[in-house]
Design an enzyme around this catalytic site. Structure first.
Site, short mmCIF file in Angstrom:
data_model
loop_
_atom_site.label_atom_id
_atom_site.label_comp_id
_atom_site.label_asym_id
_atom_site.label_seq_id
_atom_site.Cartn_x
_atom_site.Cartn_y
_atom_site.Cartn_z
N HIS A 122 0.87 -1.18 0.00
CA HIS A 122 0.00 0.00 0.00
C HIS A 122 0.91 1.23 0.00
CE1 HIS A 122 -2.75 2.95 1.88
NE2 HIS A 122 -3.74 2.15 1.55
N ASP A 199 2.88 -4.41 7.91
CA ASP A 199 1.68 -3.60 7.74
C ASP A 199 0.51 -4.56 7.90
OD1 ASP A 199 -0.60 -2.45 6.72
OD2 ASP A 199 0.36 -1.59 4.94
N GLN A 202 -4.76 -4.97 6.90
CA GLN A 202 -5.77 -5.89 6.35
C GLN A 202 -5.68 -7.28 6.97
OE1 GLN A 202 -8.17 -4.90 4.50
NE2 GLN A 202 -7.39 -2.88 3.95
N LYS A 225 -10.51 -0.50 10.30
CA LYS A 225 -10.62 -1.71 9.46
C LYS A 225 -11.11 -2.88 10.29
CE LYS A 225 -7.77 0.24 6.23
NZ LYS A 225 -8.22 0.75 4.94
N CYS A 363 -4.85 2.54 -3.56
CA CYS A 363 -3.62 3.05 -2.94
C CYS A 363 -2.47 2.07 -3.14
CB CYS A 363 -3.80 3.34 -1.45
SG CYS A 363 -5.08 4.52 -1.10
N1 PMP Z 1 -1.97 -0.51 4.66
C1 PMP Z 1 -2.95 -1.21 4.08
C2 PMP Z 1 -2.66 -2.59 3.59
C3 PMP Z 1 -4.22 -0.67 3.95
O1 PMP Z 1 -5.20 -1.38 3.38
C4 PMP Z 1 -4.47 0.62 4.45
C5 PMP Z 1 -5.84 1.27 4.31
N2 PMP Z 1 -6.41 1.14 3.05
C6 PMP Z 1 -3.42 1.32 5.06
C7 PMP Z 1 -2.19 0.72 5.15
C8 PMP Z 1 -3.61 2.69 5.60
O2 PMP Z 1 -4.50 2.69 6.67
P1 PMP Z 1 -4.99 4.09 7.27
O3 PMP Z 1 -5.50 4.89 6.10
O4 PMP Z 1 -6.08 3.72 8.21
O5 PMP Z 1 -3.81 4.72 7.92
#
Ligand code: PMP
Length: 405
Positions: A122, A199, A202, A225, A363
């Site tokens: 991401h 990270d 998910q 999430k 993203c």
């Molecule tokens: N890493 C992953 C794999 C994500 O799916 C997301 C959110 N789409 C993020 C990081 C970022 O999370 P946040 O926007 O809540 O900081």
């Protein structure tokens, strides 16, 4: 046995119609809906306990502090951290990764040092590392993946070299659903003395996560999430590493004493929590964790996996649908294309049928570049989704094909 239909009743938002159709919410990788337990915890906090924490002598402040620190204990328990001081509250997964990049990595990086990420990261686990690389002369190295969306562990092994300073790896891909073999990848990195950040944005909503069993150095996650509020998340950090790291933001609560000549920092984790935090968010995060812990997480994972398998098989069987990401180990997410129809049009069409999905590059632009596509349609599952939701998605995709076909 886990019963999604009765769990649904705890999520009032799901009981509504959109465009005259029952809402089918399949955008859970973007953000999940919130159960009554979380809504009530937020409401109760502001109605009964609201005060600033760690500083006043009055009862409300004591209660607010207890709720805030109680949530830290709950998150620590959820991740099986050794101690609750290893949990730092952040604005979310993105901020947790930035904290590690700027406080842990930046002071250690020398020109030519390498930061290892994967092709399926991401942007939140790419851009902070690029920023510290620019500031220090370090370079980003990228672990490749194959067409299915499976990482090349042989290449990973080769990339782990004497200059590797840190590996920042996605646990579960938000765009492809791939569950990476992170335990093995951590072992390989540690064999070369390389610290690892995962990270977990998910992964935490879908899989039981045990930071001690994983032996990871850092684990980043977002409450929203996992059925909690937005704008709050946490970083797990190995105690020894957190101790060594300098604070990255200055201000109230992160200090022990201040003079114009010198500031003594507070102890871990407060050293990293400058300013009045999102107290209500933390309380809601704690409630979300307590909510999740009412269930057997393995049963939730099995339920969601059954939905994913059903959706992948049903969509994959439709002439004109192409699945993007077909790794054998997946969780939560199915990404796909419908003929030549632009994913945004598919999303708009599905929305008219009451089906909420995400369309775009999620993203994760480097993944889209890998497949040579601008975007995908992504359906993502949560504990409250049912087989009926999958059927509605599949019927909606048939409608798209009928219309554009
Ligand atoms: N890493 C992953 C794999 C994500 O799916 C997301 C959110 N789409 C993020 C990081 C970022 O999370 P946040 O926007 O809540 O900081």
């Amino acid at each position: 046995m886990f019963d999604a239909t009765s769990v649904r009743r705890e999520f009032p938002i799901l009981d509504q119609q959109v465009h005259g159709k029952p809402l089918v919410y399949l955008d859970n990788a973007n953000t999940t809906q919130k159960p009554v337990a979380v809504l009530e915890a937020l409401d109760h906090y502001y109605r009964a306990d609201n005060a600033n924490i760690h500083r006043a002598t009055h009862l409300l402040s004591e209660r607010a502090t207890r709720a805030y620190e109680g949530a830290r204990g709950l998150v620590a328990g959820f991740l099986n951290a050794h101690d609750s001081s290893e949990i730092v509250f952040t604005r979310g997964c993105t901020e947790a990764i930035n904290l590690v990049a700027f406080s842990f990595a930046r002071p250690r990086l020398q020109p030519g040092d390498e930061i290892l990420v994967t092709r399926m990261e991401h942007h939140s686990n790419i851009v902070p590392w690029q920023m510290v690389a620019q500031q220090t002369g370090a370079v980003l190295r990228v672990v490749p993946m194959d067409e299915r969306g499976v990482l090349d562990l042989g290449a990973y092994e080769q990339l782990l070299g004497p200059r590797t300073a840190v590996a920042a790896l996605i646990h579960v891909s938000n765009a492809l659903g791939t569950v990476n073999p992170v335990r093995q990848m951590i072992e390989m990195a540690h064999a070369r003395g390389v610290p690892v950040l995962l990270d977990g944005a998910q992964a935490a909503p879908h899989l039981p996560v045990d930071v001690q069993a994983l032996d990871c150095d850092f684990y980043a996650l977002s409450a929203h999430k996992m059925y909690g509020p937005t704008g709050i998340g946490a970083l797990y950090g190995r105690a020894r590493l957190l101790e060594e790291m300098p604070p990255w933001m200055g201000g109230g609560d992160m200090i022990a004493s201040v003079t114009f000549e010198h500031t003594e920092y507070n102890r871990v984790p407060y050293k990293f929590e400058a300013g009045t935090p999102n107290i209500a968010g933390v309380v809601g995060f704690g409630a979300a964790v307590s909510f999740l812990q009412r269930f057997n997480l393995r049963e939730i994972a099995a339920h969601e996996h059954a939905l994913l398998t059903h959706a992948s098989a049903a969509l994959g069987a439709i002439d004109g649908v192409r699945l993007i990401g077909t790794a054998p180990e997946r969780a939560g997410v199915v990404s796909f294309l419908v003929g030549d129809v632009h994913p945004h049009d598919v999303g708009t069409f599905l929305d008219r049928d009451g089906v909420a999905v995400r369309t775009g590059q999620h993203c994760a632009q480097p993944i889209m570049d890998f497949y040579g596509i601008p975007s995908t349609v992504r359906a993502s599952f949560a504990m409250y989704n049912t087989e009926d939701d999958v059927e509605a998605l599949v019927a909606g995709v048939h409608n798209v094909l009928r219309f554009f076909g």
